[in-house]
Design an enzyme around this catalytic site. Structure first.
Site, PDB file in Angstrom:
ATOM      1  N   TYR A 170      67.996  55.484  24.066  1.00  0.00           N
ATOM      2  CA  TYR A 170      67.753  55.237  22.637  1.00  0.00           C
ATOM      3  C   TYR A 170      66.430  55.879  22.196  1.00  0.00           C
ATOM      4  O   TYR A 170      66.264  56.268  21.037  1.00  0.00           O
ATOM      5  CB  TYR A 170      67.791  53.726  22.357  1.00  0.00           C
ATOM      6  CG  TYR A 170      68.109  53.383  20.921  1.00  0.00           C
ATOM      7  CD1 TYR A 170      69.314  53.785  20.339  1.00  0.00           C
ATOM      8  CD2 TYR A 170      67.212  52.674  20.136  1.00  0.00           C
ATOM      9  CE1 TYR A 170      69.607  53.479  19.017  1.00  0.00           C
ATOM     10  CE2 TYR A 170      67.500  52.357  18.812  1.00  0.00           C
ATOM     11  CZ  TYR A 170      68.696  52.767  18.262  1.00  0.00           C
ATOM     12  OH  TYR A 170      68.982  52.451  16.960  1.00  0.00           O
TER      13      TYR A 170
ATOM     14  N   LYS B 297      62.852  52.340  15.167  1.00  0.00           N
ATOM     15  CA  LYS B 297      63.324  50.997  14.776  1.00  0.00           C
ATOM     16  C   LYS B 297      62.169  49.983  14.827  1.00  0.00           C
ATOM     17  O   LYS B 297      62.120  49.071  14.002  1.00  0.00           O
ATOM     18  CB  LYS B 297      64.480  50.535  15.675  1.00  0.00           C
ATOM     19  CG  LYS B 297      65.803  51.268  15.429  1.00  0.00           C
ATOM     20  CD  LYS B 297      66.312  51.130  14.011  1.00  0.00           C
ATOM     21  CE  LYS B 297      67.742  51.643  13.857  1.00  0.00           C
ATOM     22  NZ  LYS B 297      68.131  51.818  12.438  1.00  0.00           N
TER      23      LYS B 297
END
Ligand code: NAD
Length: 258
Positions: A158, A165
């Protein structure tokens, strides 16, 4: 207390196709009686978004192109929405992007350019659209963004999107503090992995889904509808005391230790 969203108008940003989480949110809000406004990134998405919206019975949607990397486009879009509908009651920010080659291997290899791009589209855009939406939210309301566990913990592959995020999560909290006095709540839904266009870019996504099916307390992956109904809750008065919060809609996966 009113749990119906009738008479309320919401801006949905980020429908790309029927698999988009934004589309799950749109359908939940539609069922609750809301009027919907859709924004899309470029003219490539105009036709699919309009075709999808046409399937919502009785919906009289409005559509605007809005690339969130472009300040002028954001300003123009919300000025036009103000002219067309006056007041909005909420906004769903369902937008993220990172270079595919940076969503695999080691985070260490993230380029400056890739880092800035991911943060620009996936985190700063929330602040930019909240600022533009504020003058239209004269009756208060609710802003919802979509985040992922990769911003709180290290999730393999990720990488830069996880760091973006984390920035999005903090952006959401600072906005919640700024906008609370105007009766505007700002929250994030941390969705479990769902197969969408964006998710395709994350390396070895299938094994992330498999892990949820095997280990999450509910032993199933979540759906766009699961996330959509939580967004409905966050848009409705039922959640009136909640702001600056991350709600995990992930079958409980986030509570596990390794
Ligand atoms: P998606 O590909 O359907 O949606 C992403 C949207 O972002 C697309 O509509 C795309 O056009 C839009 N976008 C990208 N760049 C843009 C720009 N410059 N201007 C305007 N729009 C732009 O995928 P999705 O999975 O539904 O993603 C929606 C949100 O949910 C993202 O923030 C994503 O990180 C988040 N999320 C997804 C998952 C998942 O597993 N799918 C899990 C947690 C969080």
């Amino acid at each position: 207390m009113n749990v119906s969203l009738e008479g309320r108008t919401y801006v949905i940003m980020g429908v790309a196709n029927k698999r988009s989480i934004a589309w799950g949110i749109a359908t939940s809000l539609h069922k609750a009686g809301a009027r919907l406004i859709f924004t899309y990134a470029s003219d490539r998405f105009e036709k699919p978004v309009k075709e999808l919206a046409a399937t919502l019975e009785g919906q009289d949607s409005l559509f605007y192109e809005c690339d969130v990397t472009d300040d002028e486009a954001i300003e123009t879009t919300f000025a036009q929405i103000k002219e067309d509908v006056g007041v909005i009651h909420g906004l769903a920010h369902c937008i993220a992007f990172a270079k595919k080659e940076e969503l695999k291997g080691e985070f260490l290899n993230t380029t400056r350019d890739g880092f800035l791009l991911a943060h620009n589209i996936s985190a700063y855009s929330l602040a930019a659209v909240a600022k533009a939406a504020r003058p239209l939210m004269t009756e208060g309301g609710s802003i919802v963004t979509l985040t992922y566990l990769g911003g709180e913990r290290v999730v393999e592959n990720y990488n830069v999107m996880g760091v973006a995020k984390a920035s999005l999560d903090a952006t959401m909290r600072y906005l919640a503090n700024d906008l609370g006095k105007d009766g505007i709540r700002v929250n994030a839904i941390s969705a479990g992995p769902i197969r969408t266009l964006s998710a395709k870019g994350v390396g070895d996504f299938n094994s992330i889904l498999k892990e949820i099916e095997e280990r999450a307390p509910l032993r199933r992956t979540v759906t766009q509808e699961d996330v959509g109904d939580t967004a409905y809750f966050l848009m409705s008065d039922l959640s009136r005391g909640i702001t600056g919060e991350i709600i995990h809609v992930d079958s409980g996966y986030n509570i596990l230790g390794r």
